[in-house]
Design a protein around this motif. Structure first.
Motif, PDB file in Angstrom:
ATOM      1  N   LEU A  92       0.828  -1.210   0.000  1.00  0.00           N
ATOM      2  CA  LEU A  92       0.000   0.000   0.000  1.00  0.00           C
ATOM      3  C   LEU A  92       0.861   1.258   0.000  1.00  0.00           C
ATOM      4  O   LEU A  92       0.535   2.245  -0.660  1.00  0.00           O
ATOM      5  CB  LEU A  92      -0.940  -0.009   1.211  1.00  0.00           C
ATOM      6  CG  LEU A  92      -2.069  -1.044   1.160  1.00  0.00           C
ATOM      7  CD1 LEU A  92      -2.783  -1.126   2.504  1.00  0.00           C
ATOM      8  CD2 LEU A  92      -3.069  -0.713   0.045  1.00  0.00           C
ATOM      9  N   TYR A  93       1.969   1.221   0.732  1.00  0.00           N
ATOM     10  CA  TYR A  93       2.879   2.372   0.708  1.00  0.00           C
ATOM     11  C   TYR A  93       3.404   2.618  -0.711  1.00  0.00           C
ATOM     12  O   TYR A  93       3.449   3.766  -1.176  1.00  0.00           O
ATOM     13  CB  TYR A  93       4.062   2.160   1.658  1.00  0.00           C
ATOM     14  CG  TYR A  93       5.164   3.147   1.395  1.00  0.00           C
ATOM     15  CD1 TYR A  93       5.045   4.474   1.788  1.00  0.00           C
ATOM     16  CD2 TYR A  93       6.303   2.769   0.675  1.00  0.00           C
ATOM     17  CE1 TYR A  93       6.039   5.397   1.495  1.00  0.00           C
ATOM     18  CE2 TYR A  93       7.299   3.694   0.388  1.00  0.00           C
ATOM     19  CZ  TYR A  93       7.156   5.001   0.798  1.00  0.00           C
ATOM     20  OH  TYR A  93       8.132   5.921   0.489  1.00  0.00           O
ATOM     21  N   ALA A  94       3.811   1.550  -1.385  1.00  0.00           N
ATOM     22  CA  ALA A  94       4.333   1.703  -2.746  1.00  0.00           C
ATOM     23  C   ALA A  94       3.276   2.297  -3.675  1.00  0.00           C
ATOM     24  O   ALA A  94       3.588   3.120  -4.552  1.00  0.00           O
ATOM     25  CB  ALA A  94       4.807   0.349  -3.274  1.00  0.00           C
ATOM     26  N   THR A  95       2.024   1.883  -3.498  1.00  0.00           N
ATOM     27  CA  THR A  95       0.928   2.452  -4.285  1.00  0.00           C
ATOM     28  C   THR A  95       0.795   3.942  -4.009  1.00  0.00           C
ATOM     29  O   THR A  95       0.625   4.752  -4.931  1.00  0.00           O
ATOM     30  CB  THR A  95      -0.390   1.732  -3.934  1.00  0.00           C
ATOM     31  OG1 THR A  95      -0.268   0.346  -4.247  1.00  0.00           O
ATOM     32  CG2 THR A  95      -1.562   2.314  -4.701  1.00  0.00           C
ATOM     33  N   HIS A  96       0.880   4.311  -2.762  1.00  0.00           N
ATOM     34  CA  HIS A  96       0.756   5.705  -2.340  1.00  0.00           C
ATOM     35  C   HIS A  96       1.912   6.554  -2.870  1.00  0.00           C
ATOM     36  O   HIS A  96       1.738   7.729  -3.226  1.00  0.00           O
ATOM     37  CB  HIS A  96       0.736   5.742  -0.811  1.00  0.00           C
ATOM     38  CG  HIS A  96       0.181   6.997  -0.222  1.00  0.00           C
ATOM     39  ND1 HIS A  96      -0.184   7.093   1.100  1.00  0.00           N
ATOM     40  CD2 HIS A  96      -0.063   8.227  -0.751  1.00  0.00           C
ATOM     41  CE1 HIS A  96      -0.634   8.305   1.353  1.00  0.00           C
ATOM     42  NE2 HIS A  96      -0.563   9.021   0.252  1.00  0.00           N
ATOM     43  N   ALA A  97       3.093   5.966  -2.931  1.00  0.00           N
ATOM     44  CA  ALA A  97       4.303   6.713  -3.295  1.00  0.00           C
ATOM     45  C   ALA A  97       4.449   6.944  -4.796  1.00  0.00           C
ATOM     46  O   ALA A  97       5.345   7.697  -5.207  1.00  0.00           O
ATOM     47  CB  ALA A  97       5.538   5.974  -2.775  1.00  0.00           C
ATOM     48  N   GLN A  98       3.621   6.330  -5.608  1.00  0.00           N
ATOM     49  CA  GLN A  98       3.762   6.454  -7.060  1.00  0.00           C
ATOM     50  C   GLN A  98       3.630   7.915  -7.495  1.00  0.00           C
ATOM     51  O   GLN A  98       2.631   8.576  -7.203  1.00  0.00           O
ATOM     52  CB  GLN A  98       2.716   5.607  -7.780  1.00  0.00           C
ATOM     53  CG  GLN A  98       2.885   5.585  -9.288  1.00  0.00           C
ATOM     54  CD  GLN A  98       1.928   4.606  -9.949  1.00  0.00           C
ATOM     55  OE1 GLN A  98       0.925   4.215  -9.359  1.00  0.00           O
ATOM     56  NE2 GLN A  98       2.242   4.207 -11.161  1.00  0.00           N
ATOM     57  N   SER A  99       4.644   8.412  -8.159  1.00  0.00           N
ATOM     58  CA  SER A  99       4.683   9.790  -8.689  1.00  0.00           C
ATOM     59  C   SER A  99       4.543  10.850  -7.602  1.00  0.00           C
ATOM     60  O   SER A  99       4.160  11.990  -7.886  1.00  0.00           O
ATOM     61  CB  SER A  99       3.577   9.987  -9.737  1.00  0.00           C
ATOM     62  OG  SER A  99       3.725   9.066 -10.801  1.00  0.00           O
ATOM     63  N   ALA A 100       4.830  10.489  -6.347  1.00  0.00           N
ATOM     64  CA  ALA A 100       4.695  11.451  -5.249  1.00  0.00           C
ATOM     65  C   ALA A 100       5.784  12.511  -5.320  1.00  0.00           C
ATOM     66  O   ALA A 100       6.947  12.214  -5.588  1.00  0.00           O
ATOM     67  CB  ALA A 100       4.757  10.724  -3.913  1.00  0.00           C
ATOM     68  N   LYS A 101       5.418  13.752  -5.039  1.00  0.00           N
ATOM     69  CA  LYS A 101       6.377  14.842  -5.042  1.00  0.00           C
ATOM     70  C   LYS A 101       7.058  14.993  -3.684  1.00  0.00           C
ATOM     71  O   LYS A 101       8.158  15.514  -3.597  1.00  0.00           O
ATOM     72  CB  LYS A 101       5.679  16.148  -5.424  1.00  0.00           C
ATOM     73  CG  LYS A 101       5.127  16.148  -6.841  1.00  0.00           C
ATOM     74  CD  LYS A 101       4.436  17.461  -7.150  1.00  0.00           C
ATOM     75  CE  LYS A 101       3.883  17.469  -8.578  1.00  0.00           C
ATOM     76  NZ  LYS A 101       3.176  18.739  -8.893  1.00  0.00           N
ATOM     77  N   GLY A 102       6.387  14.556  -2.642  1.00  0.00           N
ATOM     78  CA  GLY A 102       6.946  14.657  -1.302  1.00  0.00           C
ATOM     79  C   GLY A 102       6.795  13.348  -0.557  1.00  0.00           C
ATOM     80  O   GLY A 102       6.464  12.313  -1.138  1.00  0.00           O
ATOM     81  N   ALA A 103       7.033  13.399   0.750  1.00  0.00           N
ATOM     82  CA  ALA A 103       6.932  12.202   1.578  1.00  0.00           C
ATOM     83  C   ALA A 103       5.472  11.788   1.746  1.00  0.00           C
ATOM     84  O   ALA A 103       4.625  12.617   2.082  1.00  0.00           O
ATOM     85  CB  ALA A 103       7.558  12.467   2.944  1.00  0.00           C
ATOM     86  N   VAL A 104       5.185  10.519   1.526  1.00  0.00           N
ATOM     87  CA  VAL A 104       3.823  10.030   1.745  1.00  0.00           C
ATOM     88  C   VAL A 104       3.717   9.252   3.056  1.00  0.00           C
ATOM     89  O   VAL A 104       2.626   8.934   3.506  1.00  0.00           O
ATOM     90  CB  VAL A 104       3.323   9.152   0.575  1.00  0.00           C
ATOM     91  CG1 VAL A 104       3.310   9.952  -0.708  1.00  0.00           C
ATOM     92  CG2 VAL A 104       4.160   7.898   0.415  1.00  0.00           C
TER      93      VAL A 104
END
Length: 212
Positions: A92-104
């Motif tokens: 789930l973290y990896a899903t959240h982090a996709q194309s993230a500009k900052g810390a998720v």
């Protein structure tokens, strides 16, 4: 004694996931090309996995189970409760982090608070009327672990769209607790409290002192 053991394992699950997530998060943003490319590759591979089942793809073993200590490993032919929680939280973290500009991953942000942050942006006049709240309720009312993870994946995708972070150590603890007898009831209470008390900062360590 059993409850004390459960609290200790729950804390270990949260700490392990926090360590893994912070390592990925730091490496992905590193100026070192080798570190960043490896972290991005690991995150991309994690995103391809089923967050609800750690047995369907052998690629998940190295990424989600390789650092699980013996005391957290399951027995027999099925994943243990801790192994499932760790696997789910990391995917789930990896899903959240996709194309993230900052810390998720941000310490202290439980799921209820993250949903409230989203709802405040969507319906500032009455956050409880935001569409995400209905999905949050469906997630909290899941009857099985599989249903819980499916709803969570949808919520995480929404949080990603608004760049709203989550504490994945706390989420891992919740996922561990949710698999215990009557565990979903206490997880619902945690989420409800964090939704309606958004200024309260939560930590994995403080949560375990509440176990009776």
């Amino acid at each position: 004694m059993a409850e004390t053991t459960t609290a200790t394992v729950e804390q270990q699950v949260g700490e392990l996931v926090t360590t893994r997530v912070l390592a990925l998060q730091t490496a992905a943003k590193s100026d070192h090309p080798g570190l960043s490319s490896r972290a991005r590759a690991d995150l991309a591979q994690l995103r391809q996995l089923n967050p609800g089942d750690s047995t369907t793809d052998v690629r998940s073993w190295q990424l989600t189970l390789s650092s699980v200590p013996p005391e957290l490993q399951g027995r027999g032919d099925t994943p243990g409760v801790a192994e499932r929680a760790i696997h789910s939280a990391l995917v789930l973290y990896a899903t959240h982090a996709q194309s993230a500009k900052g810390a998720v991953h941000v310490s202290g942000v439980r799921l209820g608070r993250a949903v409230r942050d989203f709802a405040d942006r969507q319906k500032p006049e009455d956050p409880t009327e935001a569409a995400i709240v209905a999905r949050f309720h469906s997630c909290a009312q899941a009857a099985t672990y599989g249903q819980l993870i499916r709803h969570l994946r949808g919520l995480v995708t929404l949080l990603r769209s608004e760049q709203i972070p989550l504490d994945y150590g706390l989420l891992a603890q919740d996922l561990y607790r949710a698999q215990q007898t009557d565990g979903l009831r206490s997880v619902r209470l945690r989420w409800g409290r964090s939704f309606h008390s958004i200024k309260q900062t939560e930590t994995p360590e403080s949560e375990n002192t509440d176990v009776r």
